[in-house]
Design a protein around this motif. Structure first.
Motif, PDB file in Angstrom:
ATOM      1  N   ARG A 117       0.858  -1.177   0.000  1.00  0.00           N
ATOM      2  CA  ARG A 117       0.000   0.000   0.000  1.00  0.00           C
ATOM      3  C   ARG A 117       0.899   1.234   0.000  1.00  0.00           C
ATOM      4  NH1 ARG A 117      -2.776  -3.726  -0.379  1.00  0.00           N
ATOM      5  NH2 ARG A 117      -4.805  -4.204   0.566  1.00  0.00           N
ATOM      6  N   VAL A 118       0.511   2.230  -0.774  1.00  0.00           N
ATOM      7  CA  VAL A 118       1.162   3.538  -0.724  1.00  0.00           C
ATOM      8  C   VAL A 118       0.141   4.510  -0.152  1.00  0.00           C
ATOM      9  CG1 VAL A 118       2.256   5.396  -2.017  1.00  0.00           C
ATOM     10  CG2 VAL A 118       2.651   3.020  -2.696  1.00  0.00           C
ATOM     11  N   ILE A 119       0.424   5.040   1.033  1.00  0.00           N
ATOM     12  CA  ILE A 119      -0.517   5.889   1.761  1.00  0.00           C
ATOM     13  C   ILE A 119      -0.012   7.325   1.720  1.00  0.00           C
ATOM     14  CG2 ILE A 119      -1.630   6.281   3.990  1.00  0.00           C
ATOM     15  CD1 ILE A 119      -0.280   3.119   4.253  1.00  0.00           C
ATOM     16  N   HIS A 120      -0.840   8.211   1.203  1.00  0.00           N
ATOM     17  CA  HIS A 120      -0.498   9.629   1.129  1.00  0.00           C
ATOM     18  C   HIS A 120      -1.215  10.340   2.266  1.00  0.00           C
ATOM     19  CE1 HIS A 120      -0.171   7.822  -2.859  1.00  0.00           C
ATOM     20  NE2 HIS A 120       0.772   8.712  -3.125  1.00  0.00           N
ATOM     21  N   LEU A 121      -0.480  11.110   3.068  1.00  0.00           N
ATOM     22  CA  LEU A 121      -0.996  11.632   4.333  1.00  0.00           C
ATOM     23  C   LEU A 121      -1.653  13.007   4.235  1.00  0.00           C
ATOM     24  CD1 LEU A 121       1.900  10.436   6.650  1.00  0.00           C
ATOM     25  CD2 LEU A 121      -0.357   9.403   6.382  1.00  0.00           C
ATOM     26  N   GLY A 122      -1.924  13.468   3.020  1.00  0.00           N
ATOM     27  CA  GLY A 122      -2.678  14.705   2.864  1.00  0.00           C
ATOM     28  C   GLY A 122      -1.817  15.929   2.607  1.00  0.00           C
ATOM     29  N   ASP A 123      -2.478  17.073   2.416  1.00  0.00           N
ATOM     30  CA  ASP A 123      -1.873  18.341   2.023  1.00  0.00           C
ATOM     31  C   ASP A 123      -1.159  18.203   0.677  1.00  0.00           C
ATOM     32  OD1 ASP A 123      -2.950  19.658   4.148  1.00  0.00           O
ATOM     33  OD2 ASP A 123      -1.048  20.267   5.051  1.00  0.00           O
ATOM     34  N   TYR A 124      -1.965  18.004  -0.344  1.00  0.00           N
ATOM     35  CA  TYR A 124      -1.463  17.880  -1.706  1.00  0.00           C
ATOM     36  C   TYR A 124      -1.338  19.244  -2.381  1.00  0.00           C
ATOM     37  CZ  TYR A 124      -3.266  13.414  -0.290  1.00  0.00           C
ATOM     38  OH  TYR A 124      -3.530  12.295   0.448  1.00  0.00           O
ATOM     39  N   VAL A 125      -2.089  20.225  -1.870  1.00  0.00           N
ATOM     40  CA  VAL A 125      -2.184  21.534  -2.527  1.00  0.00           C
ATOM     41  C   VAL A 125      -1.556  22.626  -1.660  1.00  0.00           C
ATOM     42  CG1 VAL A 125      -4.293  20.816  -3.698  1.00  0.00           C
ATOM     43  CG2 VAL A 125      -4.460  22.066  -1.533  1.00  0.00           C
ATOM     44  N   ASP A 126      -1.449  23.819  -2.274  1.00  0.00           N
ATOM     45  CA  ASP A 126      -0.995  25.059  -1.641  1.00  0.00           C
ATOM     46  C   ASP A 126       0.536  25.122  -1.523  1.00  0.00           C
ATOM     47  OD1 ASP A 126      -3.662  25.602  -1.445  1.00  0.00           O
ATOM     48  OD2 ASP A 126      -3.797  25.422   0.732  1.00  0.00           O
ATOM     49  N   ARG A 127       1.010  26.344  -1.580  1.00  0.00           N
ATOM     50  CA  ARG A 127       2.409  26.705  -1.335  1.00  0.00           C
ATOM     51  C   ARG A 127       3.351  26.336  -2.477  1.00  0.00           C
ATOM     52  NH1 ARG A 127       1.906  25.082   5.017  1.00  0.00           N
ATOM     53  NH2 ARG A 127       1.399  27.172   5.768  1.00  0.00           N
ATOM     54  N   GLY A 128       3.404  25.088  -2.899  1.00  0.00           N
ATOM     55  CA  GLY A 128       4.295  24.684  -3.973  1.00  0.00           C
ATOM     56  C   GLY A 128       3.756  25.060  -5.344  1.00  0.00           C
ATOM     57  N   PRO A 129       4.518  24.771  -6.411  1.00  0.00           N
ATOM     58  CA  PRO A 129       4.193  25.309  -7.734  1.00  0.00           C
ATOM     59  C   PRO A 129       3.156  24.558  -8.546  1.00  0.00           C
ATOM     60  CG  PRO A 129       6.256  24.103  -7.830  1.00  0.00           C
ATOM     61  CD  PRO A 129       5.845  24.108  -6.388  1.00  0.00           C
ATOM     62  N   ASP A 130       2.842  23.300  -8.213  1.00  0.00           N
ATOM     63  CA  ASP A 130       1.987  22.535  -9.137  1.00  0.00           C
ATOM     64  C   ASP A 130       0.965  21.670  -8.412  1.00  0.00           C
ATOM     65  OD1 ASP A 130       0.901  21.538 -11.447  1.00  0.00           O
ATOM     66  OD2 ASP A 130       2.703  20.495 -12.142  1.00  0.00           O
ATOM     67  N   SER A 131       0.071  22.313  -7.684  1.00  0.00           N
ATOM     68  CA  SER A 131      -0.996  21.575  -6.994  1.00  0.00           C
ATOM     69  C   SER A 131      -1.895  20.850  -7.988  1.00  0.00           C
ATOM     70  CB  SER A 131      -1.831  22.532  -6.138  1.00  0.00           C
ATOM     71  OG  SER A 131      -1.065  23.062  -5.078  1.00  0.00           O
ATOM     72  N   LYS A 132      -2.214  21.509  -9.091  1.00  0.00           N
ATOM     73  CA  LYS A 132      -3.046  20.859 -10.112  1.00  0.00           C
ATOM     74  C   LYS A 132      -2.382  19.591 -10.621  1.00  0.00           C
ATOM     75  CE  LYS A 132      -5.149  21.486 -14.680  1.00  0.00           C
ATOM     76  NZ  LYS A 132      -4.502  20.279 -15.275  1.00  0.00           N
ATOM     77  N   GLY A 133      -1.088  19.659 -10.897  1.00  0.00           N
ATOM     78  CA  GLY A 133      -0.373  18.489 -11.385  1.00  0.00           C
ATOM     79  C   GLY A 133      -0.329  17.367 -10.363  1.00  0.00           C
ATOM     80  N   VAL A 134      -0.203  17.724  -9.080  1.00  0.00           N
ATOM     81  CA  VAL A 134      -0.205  16.711  -8.020  1.00  0.00           C
ATOM     82  C   VAL A 134      -1.537  15.975  -7.987  1.00  0.00           C
ATOM     83  CG1 VAL A 134      -0.219  16.402  -5.510  1.00  0.00           C
ATOM     84  CG2 VAL A 134       1.563  17.790  -6.583  1.00  0.00           C
ATOM     85  N   ILE A 135      -2.644  16.717  -8.063  1.00  0.00           N
ATOM     86  CA  ILE A 135      -3.953  16.066  -8.033  1.00  0.00           C
ATOM     87  C   ILE A 135      -4.151  15.199  -9.263  1.00  0.00           C
ATOM     88  CG2 ILE A 135      -6.451  16.449  -8.039  1.00  0.00           C
ATOM     89  CD1 ILE A 135      -6.017  18.859  -6.276  1.00  0.00           C
ATOM     90  N   ASP A 136      -3.768  15.679 -10.436  1.00  0.00           N
ATOM     91  CA  ASP A 136      -3.841  14.845 -11.643  1.00  0.00           C
ATOM     92  C   ASP A 136      -3.061  13.552 -11.453  1.00  0.00           C
ATOM     93  OD1 ASP A 136      -5.461  16.376 -13.362  1.00  0.00           O
ATOM     94  OD2 ASP A 136      -3.777  17.609 -14.034  1.00  0.00           O
ATOM     95  N   PHE A 137      -1.868  13.667 -10.906  1.00  0.00           N
ATOM     96  CA  PHE A 137      -0.991  12.513 -10.693  1.00  0.00           C
ATOM     97  C   PHE A 137      -1.632  11.501  -9.747  1.00  0.00           C
ATOM     98  CE2 PHE A 137       2.411  10.188  -8.650  1.00  0.00           C
ATOM     99  CZ  PHE A 137       3.340   9.956  -9.661  1.00  0.00           C
ATOM    100  N   LEU A 138      -2.196  11.993  -8.648  1.00  0.00           N
ATOM    101  CA  LEU A 138      -2.790  11.095  -7.660  1.00  0.00           C
ATOM    102  C   LEU A 138      -4.058  10.427  -8.186  1.00  0.00           C
ATOM    103  CD1 LEU A 138      -2.272  13.234  -4.442  1.00  0.00           C
ATOM    104  CD2 LEU A 138      -1.007  11.189  -5.124  1.00  0.00           C
ATOM    105  N   ILE A 139      -4.860  11.177  -8.932  1.00  0.00           N
ATOM    106  CA  ILE A 139      -6.054  10.583  -9.532  1.00  0.00           C
ATOM    107  C   ILE A 139      -5.661   9.435 -10.450  1.00  0.00           C
ATOM    108  CG2 ILE A 139      -7.920  10.978 -11.197  1.00  0.00           C
ATOM    109  CD1 ILE A 139      -8.183  13.810 -10.021  1.00  0.00           C
ATOM    110  N   GLU A 140      -4.656   9.662 -11.283  1.00  0.00           N
ATOM    111  CA  GLU A 140      -4.205   8.629 -12.220  1.00  0.00           C
ATOM    112  C   GLU A 140      -3.636   7.426 -11.478  1.00  0.00           C
ATOM    113  OE1 GLU A 140      -1.862   6.188 -14.691  1.00  0.00           O
ATOM    114  OE2 GLU A 140      -0.979   7.474 -13.140  1.00  0.00           O
TER     115      GLU A 140
END
Length: 263
Positions: free
Chosen positions: A52-75
């Motif tokens: 299992r790969v568990i992501h602990l949250g806070d994918y958005v804000d502050r850094g440069p590519d929140s949209k890209g992070v969400i796209d990546f995680l959805i995929e």
């Protein structure tokens, strides 16, 4: 009767399942992609029975590519449901802003400007303007952002669970309130708690694996593990790896574009 506590050194992951718990990403798609590649390489090399790969949250804000992070995680989740994503306070704050544009809220005050930019939307900083003007600028930016954020991203953020228990480990974004059963934890605490949790010296029923509060390097305590190493600013993304009784820390560091270090 209180549940007996467990010490980190005695904790085991579920039999036959390797766990990777990744700390706060905050828009650093480069680090997230590099971490996933490292994990995929390890899985291909070691062939664990399950993982299992568990992501602990806070994918958005502050850094440069929140949209890209969400796209990546959805995929990643669509490709394999063993990628599990938990909710962080910033992820919920993003949803809250999309519902109601608050110029004094978490999103605007703590990195949402950068999130909006990743969707191609510029929202004026409100701190240098008198309130009415700031409110109007935020409202205008909100309207553009609502149009720019895909429904798939909203659905993803709404789907995030608050916690996960596997073996002797309890995963959440921020931590837990001591003295409250794990199954009865308040959602606000799971996403926001700090001092009362960090300062607790006793053992918990499970080892709590969390992020939320930045530390210079992974913080491994008798009762908890903090893997938030301020990725958006430090260039270091950290994960806890659990394989049966074995535990280790995995870090990916990208200080400059094109340079990646692993440990």
């Amino acid at each position: 009767m209180a549940e007996p506590g467990i010490h980190f050194l005695d904790a085991h992951g579920p039999e036959g399942v390797r766990l990777y718990a990744i700390g706060d990403v905050h828009g650093r798609l480069d680090l997230l992609a590099a971490m996933h590649q490292r994990i995929e390489d390890e899985i291909e090399r070691d062939l664990p029975a399950d993982w299992r790969v568990i992501h602990l949250g806070d994918y958005v804000d502050r850094g440069p590519d929140s949209k890209g992070v969400i796209d990546f995680l959805i995929e990643a989740r669509e490709r394999d449901s063993r990628h599990v994503m938990l909710a962080g306070n910033h992820d919920v704050g993003f949803l809250d802003f999309l519902k109601k544009p608050d110029p004094e809220g978490l999103f605007i005050r703590f990195g949402g400007i950068q999130t909006a930019l990743s969707y191609g939307v510029a929202i004026s900083e409100g701190t240098s303007m008198w309130f009415g003007k700031a409110e109007a600028a935020v409202r205008k930016g909100h309207e553009s952002l609502v149009e720019a954020v895909p429904q798939t991203h909203i659905d993803f953020l709404r789907s995030l669970r608050l916690s996960l228990t596997l073996g002797d480990f309890f995963f959440c974004h921020a931590g837990i309130r001591p003295g409250i059963a794990l199954a009865r934890q308040n959602p606000q605490d799971l996403m926001w708690i700090r001092d009362i949790f960090h300062n607790y010296q006793g053992l918990f029923p499970k080892i709590v694996v969390h992020g939320h509060t930045p530390v210079p390097e992974a913080e491994v305590m008798a009762n908890r593990v903090n893997v938030d190493t301020l990725a958006w600013q430090s260039g270091m993304l950290t994960a806890l790896v659990v394989d049966g009784p074995d535990k280790r820390i995995l870090t990916i560091t990208i200080k400059e574009p094109g340079t990646t270090k692993e440990a």
